[in-house]
Scaffold this motif. Sequence first.
Motif, PDB file in Angstrom:
ATOM      1  N   ALA A  51       0.838  -1.457   0.298  1.00 45.42           N
ATOM      2  CA  ALA A  51      -0.225  -0.049  -0.139  1.00 45.42           C
ATOM      3  C   ALA A  51       0.533   1.368  -0.478  1.00 45.42           C
ATOM      4  CB  ALA A  51      -1.268   0.302   1.191  1.00 45.42           C
ATOM      5  N   ASN A  52       1.802   1.072   0.849  1.00 47.32           N
ATOM      6  CA  ASN A  52       2.696   2.371   1.090  1.00 47.32           C
ATOM      7  C   ASN A  52       3.555   2.728  -0.387  1.00 47.32           C
ATOM      8  OD1 ASN A  52       4.303   4.588   1.889  1.00 47.32           O
ATOM      9  ND2 ASN A  52       6.202   3.383   2.202  1.00 47.32           N
ATOM     10  N   ARG A  53       3.778   1.931  -1.203  1.00 47.17           N
ATOM     11  CA  ARG A  53       4.476   1.555  -2.885  1.00 47.17           C
ATOM     12  C   ARG A  53       3.685   2.442  -3.772  1.00 47.17           C
ATOM     13  NH1 ARG A  53       7.131  -3.046  -0.919  1.00 47.17           N
ATOM     14  NH2 ARG A  53       6.366  -4.830  -1.312  1.00 47.17           N
ATOM     15  N   ALA A  54       2.409   1.744  -3.535  1.00 47.76           N
ATOM     16  CA  ALA A  54       1.309   2.173  -3.907  1.00 47.76           C
ATOM     17  C   ALA A  54       0.299   3.910  -4.279  1.00 47.76           C
ATOM     18  CB  ALA A  54       0.165   1.491  -3.836  1.00 47.76           C
ATOM     19  N   ARG A  55       0.775   3.962  -2.866  1.00 53.20           N
ATOM     20  CA  ARG A  55       0.958   5.266  -2.434  1.00 53.20           C
ATOM     21  C   ARG A  55       2.509   6.199  -3.003  1.00 53.20           C
ATOM     22  NH1 ARG A  55      -1.086   4.022   2.552  1.00 53.20           N
ATOM     23  NH2 ARG A  55       1.366   4.073   3.447  1.00 53.20           N
ATOM     24  N   TYR A  56       3.635   5.732  -3.193  1.00 52.25           N
ATOM     25  CA  TYR A  56       4.503   6.184  -3.691  1.00 52.25           C
ATOM     26  C   TYR A  56       4.503   6.604  -5.121  1.00 52.25           C
ATOM     27  CZ  TYR A  56       9.498   7.430  -4.867  1.00 52.25           C
ATOM     28  OH  TYR A  56      10.195   8.018  -5.495  1.00 52.25           O
ATOM     29  N   GLN A  57       3.859   5.305  -5.814  1.00 53.77           N
ATOM     30  CA  GLN A  57       3.798   5.941  -7.187  1.00 53.77           C
ATOM     31  C   GLN A  57       2.581   6.836  -7.437  1.00 53.77           C
ATOM     32  OE1 GLN A  57       6.001   3.498  -9.528  1.00 53.77           O
ATOM     33  NE2 GLN A  57       4.843   5.193 -11.153  1.00 53.77           N
ATOM     34  N   GLN A  58       1.411   6.744  -6.654  1.00 52.57           N
ATOM     35  CA  GLN A  58       0.931   8.164  -7.162  1.00 52.57           C
ATOM     36  C   GLN A  58       0.982   9.162  -6.719  1.00 52.57           C
ATOM     37  OE1 GLN A  58      -2.375   6.994  -4.635  1.00 52.57           O
ATOM     38  NE2 GLN A  58      -3.448   4.971  -5.473  1.00 52.57           N
ATOM     39  N   TYR A  59       2.123   9.129  -5.737  1.00 52.33           N
ATOM     40  CA  TYR A  59       2.662  10.646  -5.483  1.00 52.33           C
ATOM     41  C   TYR A  59       3.731  10.519  -6.210  1.00 52.33           C
ATOM     42  CZ  TYR A  59       5.870  13.414  -2.925  1.00 52.33           C
ATOM     43  OH  TYR A  59       6.978  14.551  -1.664  1.00 52.33           O
ATOM     44  N   THR A  60       4.510   9.624  -7.050  1.00 50.62           N
ATOM     45  CA  THR A  60       5.484  10.378  -8.377  1.00 50.62           C
ATOM     46  C   THR A  60       4.703  11.087  -9.487  1.00 50.62           C
ATOM     47  OG1 THR A  60       6.202   7.969  -8.882  1.00 50.62           O
ATOM     48  CG2 THR A  60       7.743   9.381  -7.215  1.00 50.62           C
ATOM     49  N   ASP A  61       3.564  10.227  -9.671  1.00 51.84           N
ATOM     50  CA  ASP A  61       2.470  10.594 -10.951  1.00 51.84           C
ATOM     51  C   ASP A  61       2.153  11.444 -11.394  1.00 51.84           C
ATOM     52  OD1 ASP A  61       3.000   7.731 -11.512  1.00 51.84           O
ATOM     53  OD2 ASP A  61       1.801   6.943 -11.056  1.00 51.84           O
ATOM     54  N   ARG A  62       1.930  12.473 -10.349  1.00 53.94           N
ATOM     55  CA  ARG A  62       1.530  13.660  -9.403  1.00 53.94           C
ATOM     56  C   ARG A  62       2.300  14.509 -10.033  1.00 53.94           C
ATOM     57  NH1 ARG A  62      -1.396  10.962  -4.912  1.00 53.94           N
ATOM     58  NH2 ARG A  62      -0.100  12.339  -3.894  1.00 53.94           N
ATOM     59  N   ALA A  63       3.741  13.988  -9.146  1.00 53.76           N
ATOM     60  CA  ALA A  63       4.501  15.099  -8.492  1.00 53.76           C
ATOM     61  C   ALA A  63       5.581  16.089  -9.961  1.00 53.76           C
ATOM     62  CB  ALA A  63       5.893  14.714  -8.098  1.00 53.76           C
ATOM     63  N   VAL A  64       5.346  17.378 -10.455  1.00 44.81           N
ATOM     64  CA  VAL A  64       4.966  18.230 -11.138  1.00 44.81           C
ATOM     65  C   VAL A  64       7.053  18.634 -11.140  1.00 44.81           C
ATOM     66  CG1 VAL A  64       4.704  20.000 -12.632  1.00 44.81           C
ATOM     67  CG2 VAL A  64       3.085  18.726 -11.757  1.00 44.81           C
ATOM     68  N   PHE A  65       7.463  18.188 -11.787  1.00 46.61           N
ATOM     69  CA  PHE A  65       9.197  18.796 -12.444  1.00 46.61           C
ATOM     70  C   PHE A  65       9.209  19.720 -13.344  1.00 46.61           C
ATOM     71  CE2 PHE A  65      13.102  18.455 -14.158  1.00 46.61           C
ATOM     72  CZ  PHE A  65      13.831  18.790 -13.503  1.00 46.61           C
ATOM     73  N   TYR A  66       9.386  21.158 -12.846  1.00 44.39           N
ATOM     74  CA  TYR A  66       9.159  22.264 -13.960  1.00 44.39           C
ATOM     75  C   TYR A  66      11.009  22.698 -14.435  1.00 44.39           C
ATOM     76  CZ  TYR A  66       9.510  27.061 -15.573  1.00 44.39           C
ATOM     77  OH  TYR A  66       9.772  27.539 -17.333  1.00 44.39           O
ATOM     78  N   ASN A  67      11.486  22.247 -15.331  1.00 41.89           N
ATOM     79  CA  ASN A  67      13.241  22.340 -15.748  1.00 41.89           C
ATOM     80  C   ASN A  67      13.324  23.714 -15.848  1.00 41.89           C
ATOM     81  OD1 ASN A  67      15.745  21.050 -15.860  1.00 41.89           O
ATOM     82  ND2 ASN A  67      14.758  20.038 -17.920  1.00 41.89           N
ATOM     83  N   ALA A  68      13.318  24.571 -15.050  1.00 39.04           N
ATOM     84  CA  ALA A  68      13.924  25.483 -15.295  1.00 39.04           C
ATOM     85  C   ALA A  68      15.375  25.799 -15.984  1.00 39.04           C
ATOM     86  CB  ALA A  68      13.875  26.005 -14.015  1.00 39.04           C
TER      87      ALA A  68
END
Length: 86
Positions: A51-68
């Motif tokens: 469950a924690n690994r699934a939450r982390y996967q969702q966390y990374t999927d939602r993460a936004v990386f602005y490549n300044a």
Amino acid sequence: MANYVTYQRDDFTKALPDWTLVDDICAGERVTKSKGTTYLPMPNPKDQSEANRARYQQYTDRAVFYNATGRTLQAWWVPYFVERQR
């Protein structure tokens, strides 16, 4: 100092993690997310449940990386090389 190709000077070895970081950041979101917990640490690393690994996967999927950094590098280097070719 050794005379063979695999030798790495101490200053090179110390700087290599920083160079890798800059290369990864300039490469963009796909590369930084592919590095997993290197750049986006797991909020609860001691919990190794599915469950924690699934939450982390969702966390990374939602993460936004602005490549300044990558955009800035491109903005500085492209005009330099275009001007040198003239």
